[in-house]
Design a protein around this motif. Sequence first.
Motif, short mmCIF file in Angstrom:
data_model
loop_
_atom_site.label_atom_id
_atom_site.label_comp_id
_atom_site.label_asym_id
_atom_site.label_seq_id
_atom_site.Cartn_x
_atom_site.Cartn_y
_atom_site.Cartn_z
N ASP A 149 -2.68 1.96 -17.39
CA ASP A 149 -1.53 1.47 -16.62
C ASP A 149 -1.90 1.04 -15.20
O ASP A 149 -1.05 0.60 -14.43
N TRP A 150 -3.17 1.17 -14.84
CA TRP A 150 -3.67 0.66 -13.56
C TRP A 150 -5.18 0.53 -13.65
O TRP A 150 -5.86 1.36 -14.25
N SER A 151 -5.72 -0.55 -13.07
CA SER A 151 -7.18 -0.75 -13.07
C SER A 151 -7.56 -1.51 -11.81
O SER A 151 -6.74 -2.24 -11.22
N TRP A 152 -8.85 -1.39 -11.44
CA TRP A 152 -9.25 -1.96 -10.14
C TRP A 152 -10.76 -2.03 -10.02
O TRP A 152 -11.48 -1.14 -10.48
N ARG A 153 -11.25 -3.14 -9.46
CA ARG A 153 -12.64 -3.27 -9.04
C ARG A 153 -12.61 -3.52 -7.52
O ARG A 153 -11.95 -4.46 -7.06
N PRO A 154 -13.29 -2.69 -6.71
CA PRO A 154 -13.25 -2.89 -5.25
C PRO A 154 -13.73 -4.27 -4.83
O PRO A 154 -14.56 -4.89 -5.49
N LEU A 200 -14.95 5.21 -1.15
CA LEU A 200 -14.16 4.09 -1.64
C LEU A 200 -12.69 4.46 -1.56
O LEU A 200 -12.23 5.40 -2.24
N ALA A 201 -11.95 3.77 -0.71
CA ALA A 201 -10.52 4.01 -0.57
C ALA A 201 -9.77 3.27 -1.67
O ALA A 201 -9.81 2.04 -1.74
N LEU A 202 -9.11 4.01 -2.55
CA LEU A 202 -8.37 3.40 -3.64
C LEU A 202 -7.05 2.81 -3.11
O LEU A 202 -6.45 3.38 -2.19
N PRO A 203 -6.61 1.69 -3.67
CA PRO A 203 -5.38 1.05 -3.16
C PRO A 203 -4.15 1.90 -3.45
O PRO A 203 -4.16 2.78 -4.32
N GLN A 204 -3.09 1.60 -2.72
CA GLN A 204 -1.87 2.38 -2.85
C GLN A 204 -1.28 2.33 -4.26
O GLN A 204 -0.64 3.29 -4.71
N LEU A 218 -1.57 19.26 -8.36
CA LEU A 218 -0.99 18.06 -7.75
C LEU A 218 0.53 18.14 -7.69
O LEU A 218 1.19 18.41 -8.69
N ASN A 219 1.07 17.87 -6.50
CA ASN A 219 2.52 17.73 -6.32
C ASN A 219 2.84 16.25 -6.54
O ASN A 219 2.62 15.42 -5.66
N GLU A 220 3.32 15.91 -7.72
CA GLU A 220 3.50 14.51 -8.11
C GLU A 220 4.46 13.76 -7.20
O GLU A 220 4.40 12.54 -7.10
N LYS A 221 5.37 14.48 -6.55
CA LYS A 221 6.38 13.82 -5.72
C LYS A 221 5.86 13.50 -4.32
O LYS A 221 6.54 12.81 -3.56
N ARG A 222 4.65 13.99 -3.98
CA ARG A 222 4.18 13.82 -2.60
C ARG A 222 2.81 13.15 -2.52
O ARG A 222 2.11 13.28 -1.52
N VAL A 223 2.42 12.43 -3.58
CA VAL A 223 1.12 11.76 -3.56
C VAL A 223 1.11 10.67 -2.50
O VAL A 223 1.97 9.80 -2.47
N GLU A 224 0.11 10.73 -1.61
CA GLU A 224 0.04 9.78 -0.50
C GLU A 224 -1.14 8.81 -0.62
O GLU A 224 -0.99 7.62 -0.36
N SER A 225 -2.31 9.32 -1.00
CA SER A 225 -3.48 8.46 -1.03
C SER A 225 -4.56 9.07 -1.91
O SER A 225 -4.53 10.27 -2.22
N MET A 226 -5.52 8.20 -2.33
CA MET A 226 -6.66 8.64 -3.12
C MET A 226 -7.90 7.94 -2.62
O MET A 226 -7.86 6.79 -2.21
N TRP A 227 -9.03 8.66 -2.70
CA TRP A 227 -10.31 8.04 -2.40
C TRP A 227 -11.40 8.75 -3.19
O TRP A 227 -11.23 9.86 -3.67
N MET A 248 -18.10 0.28 8.04
CA MET A 248 -17.25 -0.20 6.95
C MET A 248 -17.87 -1.44 6.32
O MET A 248 -18.38 -2.32 7.02
N LEU A 249 -17.80 -1.51 5.01
CA LEU A 249 -18.23 -2.67 4.25
C LEU A 249 -16.98 -3.29 3.64
O LEU A 249 -16.54 -2.91 2.56
N GLY A 250 -16.37 -4.21 4.37
CA GLY A 250 -15.07 -4.71 3.95
C GLY A 250 -13.98 -3.72 4.35
O GLY A 250 -14.16 -2.89 5.25
N ASP A 251 -12.86 -3.78 3.65
CA ASP A 251 -11.71 -2.93 4.00
C ASP A 251 -11.63 -1.66 3.17
O ASP A 251 -10.79 -0.80 3.44
N GLU A 252 -12.50 -1.51 2.16
CA GLU A 252 -12.31 -0.41 1.20
C GLU A 252 -13.48 0.56 1.11
O GLU A 252 -13.33 1.64 0.55
#
Length: 257
Positions: A78-83, A153-157, A220-229, A103-107
Amino acid sequence: MGQRRTGLFEKLLSRGTRAFWSRAANAAGTTDLSVLRSQRTEARILRQKLDELTYTADSRLAWPRIGLSNFPKPAGTDWSWRPQLWRGALPFKGISGVESKTMLGDEVTIFHDCQISELTLRQLRNTRQEDLAPFGLRMDVFQFDGSFLSLVLALPQLSCEGLTRRHLLRMEAIVETETPLEIFARINVRHGPNTEQIVRELPLDDGKVMVEFDLAYTKLNEKRVESMWIDLIFEGPQMNQVTIRDVTFSRNPRAEL
Protein backbone atom coordinates in the motif's frame (compact mmCIF):
# COMPACT_ATOMS: atom_id res chain seq x y z
CA MET A 1 8.68 23.53 -42.44
CA GLY A 2 10.63 26.00 -40.27
CA GLN A 3 11.86 23.21 -38.01
CA ARG A 4 12.96 21.11 -41.02
CA ARG A 5 14.88 24.07 -42.56
CA THR A 6 16.61 24.72 -39.22
CA GLY A 7 17.50 21.06 -38.91
CA LEU A 8 18.97 20.96 -42.41
CA PHE A 9 20.96 24.15 -41.80
CA GLU A 10 22.39 22.74 -38.54
CA LYS A 11 23.40 19.53 -40.30
CA LEU A 12 25.19 21.46 -43.06
CA LEU A 13 26.90 23.68 -40.49
CA SER A 14 27.97 20.67 -38.43
CA ARG A 15 29.32 18.94 -41.53
CA GLY A 16 31.30 22.05 -42.47
CA THR A 17 32.70 22.35 -38.93
CA ARG A 18 33.84 18.71 -38.93
CA ALA A 19 35.51 19.22 -42.33
CA PHE A 20 37.29 22.35 -41.10
CA TRP A 21 38.72 20.65 -38.00
CA SER A 22 39.66 17.57 -40.00
CA ARG A 23 41.70 19.72 -42.39
CA ALA A 24 43.23 21.65 -39.46
CA ALA A 25 44.27 18.41 -37.75
CA ASN A 26 45.83 17.03 -40.93
CA ALA A 27 47.77 20.27 -41.51
CA ALA A 28 48.82 20.85 -37.87
CA GLY A 29 52.38 19.68 -38.59
CA THR A 30 53.02 22.56 -41.01
CA THR A 31 50.58 25.26 -39.85
CA ASP A 32 52.04 28.65 -38.95
CA LEU A 33 52.61 28.75 -35.17
CA SER A 34 50.49 31.85 -34.57
CA VAL A 35 47.57 30.23 -36.39
CA LEU A 36 48.19 26.89 -34.63
CA ARG A 37 48.14 28.60 -31.24
CA SER A 38 44.75 30.15 -32.01
CA GLN A 39 43.40 26.83 -33.28
CA ARG A 40 44.58 25.07 -30.13
CA THR A 41 42.67 27.54 -27.94
CA GLU A 42 39.49 27.11 -30.00
CA ALA A 43 39.90 23.32 -30.03
CA ARG A 44 40.19 23.19 -26.25
CA ILE A 45 37.02 25.26 -25.81
CA LEU A 46 35.18 23.08 -28.33
CA ARG A 47 36.41 19.88 -26.67
CA GLN A 48 35.14 21.07 -23.27
CA LYS A 49 31.67 21.71 -24.68
CA LEU A 50 31.66 18.39 -26.53
CA ASP A 51 32.70 16.58 -23.34
CA GLU A 52 29.84 18.26 -21.44
CA LEU A 53 27.38 17.22 -24.16
CA THR A 54 28.68 13.65 -24.21
CA TYR A 55 28.52 13.33 -20.41
CA THR A 56 24.94 14.62 -20.23
CA ALA A 57 23.83 12.53 -23.22
CA ASP A 58 25.39 9.35 -21.78
CA SER A 59 23.66 9.99 -18.47
CA ARG A 60 20.23 10.63 -20.00
CA LEU A 61 20.34 7.90 -22.62
CA ALA A 62 21.82 5.15 -20.44
CA TRP A 63 19.53 2.53 -18.91
CA PRO A 64 17.94 2.71 -16.39
CA ARG A 65 16.36 6.05 -17.21
CA ILE A 66 16.72 8.93 -14.74
CA GLY A 67 13.71 9.31 -12.45
CA LEU A 68 12.74 5.66 -12.66
CA SER A 69 10.92 4.58 -9.50
CA ASN A 70 9.51 1.21 -10.55
CA PHE A 71 10.61 -1.96 -8.79
CA PRO A 72 9.02 -5.32 -7.81
CA LYS A 73 6.80 -5.17 -4.73
CA PRO A 74 5.04 -7.77 -2.56
CA ALA A 75 1.36 -8.43 -3.15
CA GLY A 76 -0.83 -6.09 -1.13
CA THR A 77 1.71 -3.25 -1.03
CA ASP A 78 0.00 0.00 0.00
CA TRP A 79 3.07 2.27 -0.10
CA SER A 80 6.46 2.08 -1.85
CA TRP A 81 9.40 4.41 -2.36
CA ARG A 82 12.90 4.75 -3.80
CA PRO A 83 14.86 7.70 -2.29
CA GLN A 84 15.71 10.59 -4.60
CA LEU A 85 19.47 9.95 -4.35
CA TRP A 86 18.97 6.69 -6.28
CA ARG A 87 16.46 8.24 -8.75
CA GLY A 88 18.01 11.52 -9.87
CA ALA A 89 21.31 13.34 -10.15
CA LEU A 90 22.64 15.34 -7.20
CA PRO A 91 23.90 18.89 -7.86
CA PHE A 92 27.44 17.62 -7.12
CA LYS A 93 29.17 14.39 -8.15
CA GLY A 94 31.20 13.76 -5.01
CA ILE A 95 32.47 15.03 -1.65
CA SER A 96 35.76 14.34 0.10
CA GLY A 97 36.55 14.82 3.79
CA VAL A 98 32.83 14.44 4.48
CA GLU A 99 31.75 16.13 7.70
CA SER A 100 29.11 14.69 10.01
CA LYS A 101 25.54 15.82 9.27
CA THR A 102 26.36 16.35 5.59
CA MET A 103 23.15 16.03 3.56
CA LEU A 104 22.97 14.27 0.20
CA GLY A 105 19.84 15.80 -1.25
CA ASP A 106 16.81 16.27 0.99
CA GLU A 107 16.44 12.71 2.30
CA VAL A 108 19.89 11.28 3.11
CA THR A 109 22.31 12.46 5.82
CA ILE A 110 25.72 11.06 6.87
CA PHE A 111 26.64 10.90 10.57
CA HIS A 112 29.98 10.01 12.19
CA ASP A 113 32.20 11.09 15.09
CA CYS A 114 35.60 11.16 13.36
CA GLN A 115 38.11 13.78 14.47
CA ILE A 116 39.66 13.75 10.99
CA SER A 117 37.37 12.65 8.18
CA GLU A 118 38.94 10.41 5.55
CA LEU A 119 35.56 9.63 4.04
CA THR A 120 34.51 10.31 0.45
CA LEU A 121 31.07 9.97 -1.11
CA ARG A 122 30.25 9.89 -4.81
CA GLN A 123 27.05 9.41 -6.73
CA LEU A 124 27.56 7.10 -9.68
CA ARG A 125 25.47 6.25 -12.73
CA ASN A 126 24.20 2.67 -12.82
CA THR A 127 24.53 1.12 -16.28
CA ARG A 128 24.52 -2.62 -15.57
CA GLN A 129 21.78 -4.69 -17.16
CA GLU A 130 20.48 -5.87 -13.78
CA ASP A 131 20.23 -2.37 -12.29
CA LEU A 132 16.79 -0.83 -11.86
CA ALA A 133 17.89 2.35 -10.06
CA PRO A 134 19.39 5.07 -12.30
CA PHE A 135 22.01 6.04 -9.70
CA GLY A 136 24.04 4.51 -6.90
CA LEU A 137 26.10 5.78 -3.99
CA ARG A 138 29.77 4.89 -3.46
CA MET A 139 31.46 5.45 -0.11
CA ASP A 140 35.22 5.15 0.36
CA VAL A 141 36.48 5.00 3.92
CA PHE A 142 40.23 5.19 4.59
CA GLN A 143 41.51 5.64 8.15
CA PHE A 144 38.57 5.84 10.57
CA ASP A 145 39.16 7.15 14.10
CA GLY A 146 35.51 7.35 15.11
CA SER A 147 33.18 4.97 16.93
CA PHE A 148 30.22 5.09 14.53
CA LEU A 149 29.30 5.74 10.90
CA SER A 150 25.73 5.80 9.70
CA LEU A 151 23.66 6.86 6.72
CA VAL A 152 20.22 8.15 7.69
CA LEU A 153 17.32 7.97 5.22
CA ALA A 154 14.32 10.11 6.12
CA LEU A 155 11.17 8.36 4.91
CA PRO A 156 8.48 10.62 3.40
CA GLN A 157 5.37 11.54 5.35
CA LEU A 158 3.25 9.23 3.18
CA SER A 159 4.98 6.27 4.82
CA CYS A 160 3.37 7.27 8.14
CA GLU A 161 -0.16 7.76 6.89
CA GLY A 162 -2.36 4.85 7.93
CA LEU A 163 0.57 3.05 9.57
CA THR A 164 -0.51 0.32 12.01
CA ARG A 165 1.07 -2.47 14.02
CA ARG A 166 -0.19 -4.88 11.34
CA HIS A 167 2.25 -3.47 8.82
CA LEU A 168 5.47 -5.02 7.59
CA LEU A 169 8.03 -2.58 6.25
CA ARG A 170 10.35 -4.16 3.69
CA MET A 171 13.72 -2.76 2.71
CA GLU A 172 15.55 -4.11 -0.34
CA ALA A 173 19.00 -3.03 -1.45
CA ILE A 174 21.90 -3.93 -3.70
CA VAL A 175 25.13 -3.53 -1.73
CA GLU A 176 28.72 -4.21 -2.80
CA THR A 177 31.69 -4.11 -0.41
CA GLU A 178 35.38 -4.29 -1.17
CA THR A 179 36.02 -6.38 1.95
CA PRO A 180 33.51 -8.13 4.28
CA LEU A 181 31.61 -5.68 6.44
CA GLU A 182 28.73 -5.76 8.93
CA ILE A 183 25.88 -3.39 8.05
CA PHE A 184 22.78 -2.99 10.21
CA ALA A 185 19.47 -1.34 9.34
CA ARG A 186 17.48 0.25 12.17
CA ILE A 187 13.98 1.55 11.65
CA ASN A 188 12.86 4.41 13.87
CA VAL A 189 9.17 5.32 14.22
CA ARG A 190 8.40 8.42 16.24
CA HIS A 191 4.96 8.51 17.86
CA GLY A 192 4.37 11.35 20.29
CA PRO A 193 7.28 11.56 22.77
CA ASN A 194 8.38 7.96 22.08
CA THR A 195 10.37 6.29 19.32
CA GLU A 196 10.07 2.60 18.43
CA GLN A 197 13.17 0.90 17.02
CA ILE A 198 13.81 -2.42 15.29
CA VAL A 199 17.29 -3.51 14.17
CA ARG A 200 18.12 -6.01 11.42
CA GLU A 201 21.52 -7.09 10.10
CA LEU A 202 21.79 -6.98 6.32
CA PRO A 203 22.64 -10.38 4.82
CA LEU A 204 25.37 -9.49 2.32
CA ASP A 205 25.90 -12.96 0.85
CA ASP A 206 25.10 -12.16 -2.79
CA GLY A 207 24.82 -8.38 -2.85
CA LYS A 208 21.01 -8.37 -3.02
CA VAL A 209 19.56 -7.66 0.39
CA MET A 210 16.05 -7.90 1.83
CA VAL A 211 15.00 -7.31 5.44
CA GLU A 212 11.56 -6.84 6.97
CA PHE A 213 10.52 -4.91 10.06
CA ASP A 214 7.39 -6.30 11.75
CA LEU A 215 5.66 -3.51 13.66
CA ALA A 216 3.61 -6.06 15.62
CA TYR A 217 6.60 -6.36 17.95
CA THR A 218 6.51 -2.67 18.90
CA LYS A 219 4.36 -0.60 21.24
CA LEU A 220 3.42 1.75 18.42
CA ASN A 221 0.67 4.25 19.19
CA GLU A 222 -1.03 4.21 15.78
CA LYS A 223 -2.87 7.48 16.42
CA ARG A 224 0.31 9.48 17.08
CA VAL A 225 2.73 8.41 14.32
CA GLU A 226 4.76 11.46 13.31
CA SER A 227 7.79 10.35 11.31
CA MET A 228 9.99 7.43 10.24
CA TRP A 229 13.63 7.09 9.30
CA ILE A 230 16.15 4.35 8.64
CA ASP A 231 19.70 4.24 9.98
CA LEU A 232 22.21 2.23 7.95
CA ILE A 233 24.99 1.51 10.44
CA PHE A 234 28.45 0.44 9.23
CA GLU A 235 30.57 -1.51 11.71
CA GLY A 236 34.36 -1.17 11.35
CA PRO A 237 34.23 0.58 7.95
CA GLN A 238 37.91 1.58 7.72
CA MET A 239 39.86 0.81 4.54
CA ASN A 240 36.77 -0.25 2.65
CA GLN A 241 34.64 0.76 -0.31
CA VAL A 242 30.88 0.36 -0.09
CA THR A 243 28.63 0.79 -3.13
CA ILE A 244 24.86 0.95 -2.60
CA ARG A 245 23.40 0.58 -6.07
CA ASP A 246 19.78 0.66 -5.01
CA VAL A 247 17.58 1.07 -1.94
CA THR A 248 13.80 0.64 -2.00
CA PHE A 249 11.06 0.42 0.60
CA SER A 250 7.57 -1.02 0.54
CA ARG A 251 4.82 -1.42 3.10
CA ASN A 252 2.15 -4.08 3.24
CA PRO A 253 -0.30 -5.36 5.88
CA ARG A 254 0.71 -8.61 7.55
CA ALA A 255 -1.74 -11.47 7.10
CA GLU A 256 -4.03 -12.10 10.06
CA LEU A 257 -2.81 -14.88 12.35
